[in-house]
Design a protein around this motif. Structure first.
Motif, PDB file in Angstrom:
ATOM      1  N   MET A  79       2.446  10.630   6.492  1.00  0.00           N
ATOM      2  CA  MET A  79       3.228   9.449   6.134  1.00  0.00           C
ATOM      3  C   MET A  79       2.369   8.197   6.205  1.00  0.00           C
ATOM      4  SD  MET A  79       6.980  10.155   7.768  1.00  0.00           S
ATOM      5  CE  MET A  79       7.574   8.564   7.259  1.00  0.00           C
ATOM      6  N   GLY A  80       1.509   8.106   7.217  1.00  0.00           N
ATOM      7  CA  GLY A  80       0.587   6.977   7.315  1.00  0.00           C
ATOM      8  C   GLY A  80      -0.350   6.918   6.127  1.00  0.00           C
ATOM      9  N   ILE A  81      -0.841   8.065   5.703  1.00  0.00           N
ATOM     10  CA  ILE A  81      -1.727   8.117   4.541  1.00  0.00           C
ATOM     11  C   ILE A  81      -0.972   7.742   3.271  1.00  0.00           C
ATOM     12  CG2 ILE A  81      -3.060   9.695   3.089  1.00  0.00           C
ATOM     13  CD1 ILE A  81      -3.919  11.084   5.712  1.00  0.00           C
ATOM     14  N   ILE A  82       0.278   8.169   3.150  1.00  0.00           N
ATOM     15  CA  ILE A  82       1.091   7.812   1.980  1.00  0.00           C
ATOM     16  C   ILE A  82       1.304   6.297   1.909  1.00  0.00           C
ATOM     17  CG2 ILE A  82       3.429   7.972   1.008  1.00  0.00           C
ATOM     18  CD1 ILE A  82       3.405  10.938   1.991  1.00  0.00           C
ATOM     19  N   VAL A  83       1.599   5.675   3.043  1.00  0.00           N
ATOM     20  CA  VAL A  83       1.774   4.217   3.063  1.00  0.00           C
ATOM     21  C   VAL A  83       0.462   3.525   2.683  1.00  0.00           C
ATOM     22  CG1 VAL A  83       2.268   2.218   4.535  1.00  0.00           C
ATOM     23  CG2 VAL A  83       3.667   4.274   4.724  1.00  0.00           C
ATOM     24  N   PHE A  84      -0.673   4.061   3.158  1.00  0.00           N
ATOM     25  CA  PHE A  84      -1.972   3.482   2.822  1.00  0.00           C
ATOM     26  C   PHE A  84      -2.255   3.600   1.327  1.00  0.00           C
ATOM     27  CE2 PHE A  84      -6.680   3.706   2.598  1.00  0.00           C
ATOM     28  CZ  PHE A  84      -6.941   2.414   3.033  1.00  0.00           C
ATOM     29  N   ILE A  85      -1.959   4.750   0.743  1.00  0.00           N
ATOM     30  CA  ILE A  85      -2.151   4.933  -0.700  1.00  0.00           C
ATOM     31  C   ILE A  85      -1.247   3.969  -1.467  1.00  0.00           C
ATOM     32  CG2 ILE A  85      -1.792   6.535  -2.627  1.00  0.00           C
ATOM     33  CD1 ILE A  85      -2.712   8.782  -0.699  1.00  0.00           C
ATOM     34  N   TYR A  86      -0.010   3.810  -1.015  1.00  0.00           N
ATOM     35  CA  TYR A  86       0.890   2.851  -1.654  1.00  0.00           C
ATOM     36  C   TYR A  86       0.312   1.440  -1.585  1.00  0.00           C
ATOM     37  CZ  TYR A  86       4.769  -0.289  -2.436  1.00  0.00           C
ATOM     38  OH  TYR A  86       5.554  -1.301  -2.895  1.00  0.00           O
ATOM     39  N   ALA A  87      -0.247   1.073  -0.417  1.00  0.00           N
ATOM     40  CA  ALA A  87      -0.848  -0.257  -0.263  1.00  0.00           C
ATOM     41  C   ALA A  87      -1.997  -0.448  -1.245  1.00  0.00           C
ATOM     42  CB  ALA A  87      -1.339  -0.449   1.171  1.00  0.00           C
ATOM     43  N   LEU A  88      -2.845   0.560  -1.388  1.00  0.00           N
ATOM     44  CA  LEU A  88      -3.963   0.475  -2.327  1.00  0.00           C
ATOM     45  C   LEU A  88      -3.473   0.356  -3.766  1.00  0.00           C
ATOM     46  CD1 LEU A  88      -6.376   3.147  -0.825  1.00  0.00           C
ATOM     47  CD2 LEU A  88      -6.639   0.666  -0.744  1.00  0.00           C
ATOM     48  N   LEU A  89      -2.510   1.169  -4.135  1.00  0.00           N
ATOM     49  CA  LEU A  89      -1.984   1.115  -5.503  1.00  0.00           C
ATOM     50  C   LEU A  89      -1.273  -0.211  -5.782  1.00  0.00           C
ATOM     51  CD1 LEU A  89      -0.648   4.758  -5.920  1.00  0.00           C
ATOM     52  CD2 LEU A  89      -2.685   3.751  -6.955  1.00  0.00           C
ATOM     53  N   SER A  90      -0.574  -0.732  -4.796  1.00  0.00           N
ATOM     54  CA  SER A  90       0.087  -2.018  -4.942  1.00  0.00           C
ATOM     55  C   SER A  90      -0.945  -3.120  -5.140  1.00  0.00           C
ATOM     56  CB  SER A  90       0.942  -2.294  -3.704  1.00  0.00           C
ATOM     57  OG  SER A  90       1.503  -3.564  -3.749  1.00  0.00           O
ATOM     58  N   TYR A  91      -2.021  -3.077  -4.386  1.00  0.00           N
ATOM     59  CA  TYR A  91      -3.099  -4.061  -4.516  1.00  0.00           C
ATOM     60  C   TYR A  91      -3.748  -3.966  -5.892  1.00  0.00           C
ATOM     61  CZ  TYR A  91      -7.465  -6.525  -3.541  1.00  0.00           C
ATOM     62  OH  TYR A  91      -8.522  -7.380  -3.592  1.00  0.00           O
ATOM     63  N   ILE A  92      -4.015  -2.746  -6.336  1.00  0.00           N
ATOM     64  CA  ILE A  92      -4.628  -2.544  -7.653  1.00  0.00           C
ATOM     65  C   ILE A  92      -3.699  -3.042  -8.753  1.00  0.00           C
ATOM     66  CG2 ILE A  92      -5.321  -0.778  -9.321  1.00  0.00           C
ATOM     67  CD1 ILE A  92      -6.400   0.834  -6.900  1.00  0.00           C
ATOM     68  N   SER A  93      -2.417  -2.731  -8.662  1.00  0.00           N
ATOM     69  CA  SER A  93      -1.477  -3.127  -9.716  1.00  0.00           C
ATOM     70  C   SER A  93      -1.330  -4.636  -9.813  1.00  0.00           C
ATOM     71  CB  SER A  93      -0.114  -2.470  -9.493  1.00  0.00           C
ATOM     72  OG  SER A  93       0.537  -3.055  -8.384  1.00  0.00           O
ATOM     73  N   PHE A  94      -1.607  -5.355  -8.739  1.00  0.00           N
ATOM     74  CA  PHE A  94      -1.531  -6.812  -8.764  1.00  0.00           C
ATOM     75  C   PHE A  94      -2.660  -7.406  -9.603  1.00  0.00           C
ATOM     76  CE2 PHE A  94      -2.370 -11.042  -6.972  1.00  0.00           C
ATOM     77  CZ  PHE A  94      -1.123 -11.613  -7.137  1.00  0.00           C
ATOM     78  N   TYR A  95      -3.824  -6.748  -9.603  1.00  0.00           N
ATOM     79  CA  TYR A  95      -5.000  -7.269 -10.288  1.00  0.00           C
ATOM     80  C   TYR A  95      -5.287  -6.623 -11.639  1.00  0.00           C
ATOM     81  CZ  TYR A  95      -5.999  -9.851  -6.097  1.00  0.00           C
ATOM     82  OH  TYR A  95      -5.907 -10.729  -5.049  1.00  0.00           O
ATOM     83  N   ILE A  96      -4.689  -5.479 -11.909  1.00  0.00           N
ATOM     84  CA  ILE A  96      -4.907  -4.795 -13.178  1.00  0.00           C
ATOM     85  C   ILE A  96      -3.559  -4.676 -13.877  1.00  0.00           C
ATOM     86  CG2 ILE A  96      -5.612  -2.639 -14.260  1.00  0.00           C
ATOM     87  CD1 ILE A  96      -7.531  -2.205 -11.948  1.00  0.00           C
ATOM     88  N   ASN A  97      -3.514  -5.129 -15.131  1.00  0.00           N
ATOM     89  CA  ASN A  97      -2.248  -5.124 -15.864  1.00  0.00           C
ATOM     90  C   ASN A  97      -1.777  -3.727 -16.232  1.00  0.00           C
ATOM     91  OD1 ASN A  97      -2.010  -7.854 -15.719  1.00  0.00           O
ATOM     92  ND2 ASN A  97      -3.114  -8.207 -17.627  1.00  0.00           N
TER      93      ASN A  97
END
Length: 142
Positions: free
Chosen positions: A106-124
């Protein structure tokens, strides 16, 4: 983390540390001492990077880290206490270990979500496409 899983460093450290420290109870799996020190060193080394992240990403990184560390070190301490008092060969021990592994994931899933959320903010957006080629005619089939 993956290097530790391959080489099993924390399993190798358990017996020598337990004997050297005469540890038992919650420190029965004494690698948690080294693990806690490693986590603190990691935080100190990457502190400037972590605080430079956007607020949402930083918060999600901390949540992911807390879930992962609390499950890997905290639940391992409970596991060690149970193993020291009872045994490692019963259903309750297996259940505690299963809870530990689920929380780590679950911790790893939240971390992956954080990374994807960060990427989606900067890449359209990202487009992925598959194309088949007709080998006889050497042209794309659409």
């Amino acid at each position: 983390m993956s290097f530790d899983e391959i080489v099993s460093i924390h399993e190798i450290l358990v017996l020598p540390l337990r004997n050297a420290l005469n540890a038992g109870g919650f420190l029965y799996f004494s690698w948690v001492i080294v693990g806690a020190v490693f986590v603190l060193l990691f935080l100190l080394l990457f502190w400037r990077f972590i605080i430079s992240l956007p607020k949402k990403t930083r918060r999600l990184f901390f949540i992911a880290g807390i879930i992962y560390v609390a499950s890997s070190i905290g639940t391992e301490m409970v596991d060690g206490y149970y193993a020291n008092c009872y045994t490692q060969t019963n259903m309750i021990y297996a259940l505690i270990t299963t809870v530990e592994e689920v929380l780590e994931m679950m911790g790893i899933i939240v971390f992956i979500y954080a990374l994807l959320s960060y990427i989606s903010f900067y890449i359209n957006g990202i487009d992925v496409g598959f194309h088949m080629m007709d080998r006889k005619k050497q042209r794309l089939i659409t």
